[in-house]
Design a protein around this motif. Structure first.
Motif, PDB file in Angstrom:
ATOM      1  N   LEU A  64       0.642  -1.218  -0.031  1.00  0.00           N
ATOM      2  CA  LEU A  64      -0.072   0.108   0.032  1.00  0.00           C
ATOM      3  C   LEU A  64       0.858   1.348  -0.197  1.00  0.00           C
ATOM      4  O   LEU A  64       0.774   2.433  -0.664  1.00  0.00           O
ATOM      5  CB  LEU A  64      -1.037   0.065   1.248  1.00  0.00           C
ATOM      6  N   ILE A 213      -7.725   2.218  -1.003  1.00  0.00           N
ATOM      7  CA  ILE A 213      -8.403   0.808  -0.277  1.00  0.00           C
ATOM      8  C   ILE A 213      -9.866   1.166  -0.648  1.00  0.00           C
ATOM      9  O   ILE A 213     -10.665   0.012  -0.788  1.00  0.00           O
ATOM     10  CB  ILE A 213      -8.123   1.013   1.281  1.00  0.00           C
ATOM     11  N   ARG A 351      -2.248   2.808  -6.829  1.00  0.00           N
ATOM     12  CA  ARG A 351      -2.908   2.178  -5.502  1.00  0.00           C
ATOM     13  C   ARG A 351      -3.615   0.987  -5.889  1.00  0.00           C
ATOM     14  O   ARG A 351      -3.911   0.014  -5.008  1.00  0.00           O
ATOM     15  CB  ARG A 351      -3.725   3.189  -4.981  1.00  0.00           C
ATOM     16  N   ALA A 355      -2.758  -2.538  -4.015  1.00  0.00           N
ATOM     17  CA  ALA A 355      -4.032  -2.941  -3.167  1.00  0.00           C
ATOM     18  C   ALA A 355      -4.160  -4.346  -3.454  1.00  0.00           C
ATOM     19  O   ALA A 355      -4.392  -5.230  -2.885  1.00  0.00           O
ATOM     20  CB  ALA A 355      -5.252  -2.243  -2.956  1.00  0.00           C
TER      21      ALA A 355
END
Length: 426
Positions: A64, A213, A351, A355
Motif C-alpha cells: 500500500l 483502499i 494504488r 492493493a
C-alpha cells in the motif's frame, strides 16, 4: 490495431525488454533458492516454507505504501532503481558462499529484501503499461508480456537447474545480477514523460492510501476479482513446501531434471499467452474466467496423484500438471489484469495495483508456513490434495458473482469520481 502493433512503439519495447530481463532472473531465482536451501544447506520442509514466506512477506507489509508512493512520482525511474538494487543484493549469495557464512537465515533475509524491491518493481511496471498503451491495446500488451514471462520461465527454469549443477548455485547467481541490471537499463530508456501527480498541500500518505483502499473495496468488480485470485494464491502457497520437497528431495532426481519440471510451466505459460487473444475474442469474459479457474484446480490434482507413482510416471504427471496449470492461469491473468486496468482511472492505477497485489499475496506467507507444517503433520500427499481441493473455491466465487455475465473488457478510460464508478458497478 494488429497483434504486432505495439512492437512499433519504442517505449513499449523498452518496457518489454526490461520486464523480460527481470522475469528471466526471477524464474532462475525461483529454482536456485530452494535448491540452495535443500541441497547445499540441508533445509527442512519448514525452513523451505520460511524461505518462501520471506520472499512474499513484503507484498503484505509495504504494498500500500509503494502504491501511494508510485502514484505521487514518476514510475519509470523508481522501477529502474528497484531492479538495480535487486542486482546488488544478489551478489551477497556468492560472497557468502565463498566466505562460508551462507545460511538459510541469510537466504531468508536476502529473499525479504529482494521481495521489497520486487514489490516496487512489479507495482510500478504494472502501472506503467496502461500509461504507455491505449485501453484497447491492454490485452495485446499483457499478452506480449506474458509471452516473455513464458519464454523466460522455460529458459530460466531450465538454465537454472543446469547452472546449479554445473556452475554451483552461488556462482550462477551472478547471472541474475546482470539480468536485473539490464532490466534497470531498459526501463530507464523509456522516454514518455509522466505528468506530476496532483497532490493537495498537506495531504498525507495515509489519506491517499485510504482512497486507494476505498476504491478497491467499493468497486465490486475489482473486489471480486481480487478475492478469486487470493483464494488461488493461498492454496497454491499451501501446496508449495510439500511440492518443492517432493520434487527436490523425495523423487531423488538430478537438479537438471528439477529444472525441466519447473520449465514445463514456462511451456504451458507460452501456450497460454499465444492462445489468450484468440480465446478471449471468442468466449465471453465472465465464462472464460470461470472456465480457466476450474481447469487450474483440476490440473493441480495431478500433483498429489504423482506422489503415489513410480519416479518416471511421477515426473511425467508433474510436467503435465505444470504445463496445463500454467496455460490456463496465464489466460486468466491476462484477462483479469486487462479488465482491472481498463476499469480503473489513471489516478488510481498505482494504488489499485498495490492493493490488489497486497491482497492476493497477503495470505501467501501464511499459506507456505501452514503448508510446511501441514506437510509434516499429515504427509506430502494429503497436504497437496487438500490444497488442490481448496482451489475450487475460486471458481465458486466467480460463478456466484455478476462477473459470470460480463461479455468483454471496456475500451474507454474511466474518468468518473470513485463513488460514480462504484454505483455503476454495483
Amino acid at each position: 490495431m494488429t497483434s504486432t502493433g505495439l512492437w512499433r512503439q519504442p517505449d513499449f519495447r523498452n518496457l518489454w525488454l526490461g520486464q523480460t530481463s527481470s522475469m528471466f532472473a526471477a524464474n532462475m531465482i525461483a529454482v536456485m533458492l530452494p535448491l540452495l536451501a535443500t541441497q547445499l544447506l540441508d533445509a527442512s520442509v519448514f525452513e523451505v516454507g520460511v524461505l518462501a514466506a520471506a520472499g512474499h512477506l513484503p507484498y503484505l507489509l509495504i504494498s500500500l505504501f509503494a502504491g501511494v508512493w508510485l502514484d505521487r512520482r514518476p514510475k519509470r525511474p523508481t522501477v529502474a532503481l528497484a531492479d538495480a538494487l535487486r542486482a546488488v543484493l544478489l551478489v551477497a549469495i556468492p560472497v557468502g558462499w565463498w566466505q562460508e557464512w551462507l545460511s538459510v537465515p541469510l537466504l531468508a533475509a536476502l529473499a525479504f529484501l529482494i521481495g521489497v524491491c520486487s514489490v516496487v518493481s512489479d507495482i510500478g511496471s504494472a502501472s506503467l503499461l496502461p500509461f504507455l498503451v491505449d485501453r484497447d491495446d491492454l490485452i495485446e500488451g499483457n499478452s506480449k508480456l506474458e509471452l516473455s514471462a513464458s519464454a523466460s520461465s522455460i529458459g530460466g527454469h531450465a538454465i537454472a537447474g543446469a547452472a546449479f549443477q554445473f556452475l554451483t548455485g552461488p556462482v550462477a547467481m551472478v547471472v541474475n545480477s546482470v539480468l536485473f541490471a539490464l532490466s534497470a537499463l531498459f526501463t530507464g530508456l523509456i522516454r514518455k514523460k509522466e505528468e506530476p501527480a496532483e497532490v493537495e498541500e498537506g495531504q498525507s500518505i495515509w489519506t491517499d492510501m485510504a482512497e486507494g483502499i476505498r476504491f478497491v473495496i467499493g468497486h465490486v468488480t475489482v473486489r471480486t476479482l481480487i478475492l478469486a485470485t487470493l483464494i488461488v494464491n493461498f492454496f497454491t502457497a499451501l501446496a508449495e513446501p510439500a511440492s518443492l520437497t517432493f520434487v527436490t528431495k523425495t523423487l531423488g532426481i538430478a537438479p537438471v531434471w528439477v529444472g525441466v519440471i519447473f520449465a514445463s510451466s514456462g511451456a504451458g505459460a507460452l501456450l497460454g499467452a499465444m492462445l489468450a487473444g484468440p480465446i478471449s475474442a471468442r468466449l465471453p469474459l465472465g465464462r472464460l474466467l470461470i472456465l480457466t479457474s476450474a481447469v487450474a484446480a483440476l490440473a493441480s490434482l495431478l500433483t498429489p496423484l504423482a506422489t503415489f507413482m513410480p519416479v518416471p510416471v511421477a515426473v511425467a504427471l508433474l510436467v503435465v500438471m505444470y504445463t496445463v496449470d500454467a496455460a490456463v492461469i496465464v489466460v486468466y491473468n491476462i484477462n483479469v489484469r486487462a479488465y482491472r486496468a481498463a476499469i480503473t482511472p489513471d489516478a488510481y492505477q498505482g494504488r489499485m495495483n498495490a492493493a490488489a497485489r497486497m491482497a492476493v499475496l497477503s495470505l501467501v506467507p501464511v499459506g507456505v508456513l501452514l503448508g510446511g507444517g501441514l506437510g509434516m503433520l499429515v504427509g506430502v500427499p494429503w497436504a497437496l490434495a487438500l490444497a488442490s481441493l481448496g482451489m475450487f473455491l475460486s471458481t465458486v466465487v466467480l460463478a456466484a458473482s455478476h462477473i459470470r455475465r460480463v461479455e468483454r473488457i471496456p475500451d474507454l478510460e474511466p474518468r468518473e469520481p470513485v463513488a460514480d464508478v462504484v454505483r455503476e458497478e454495483g
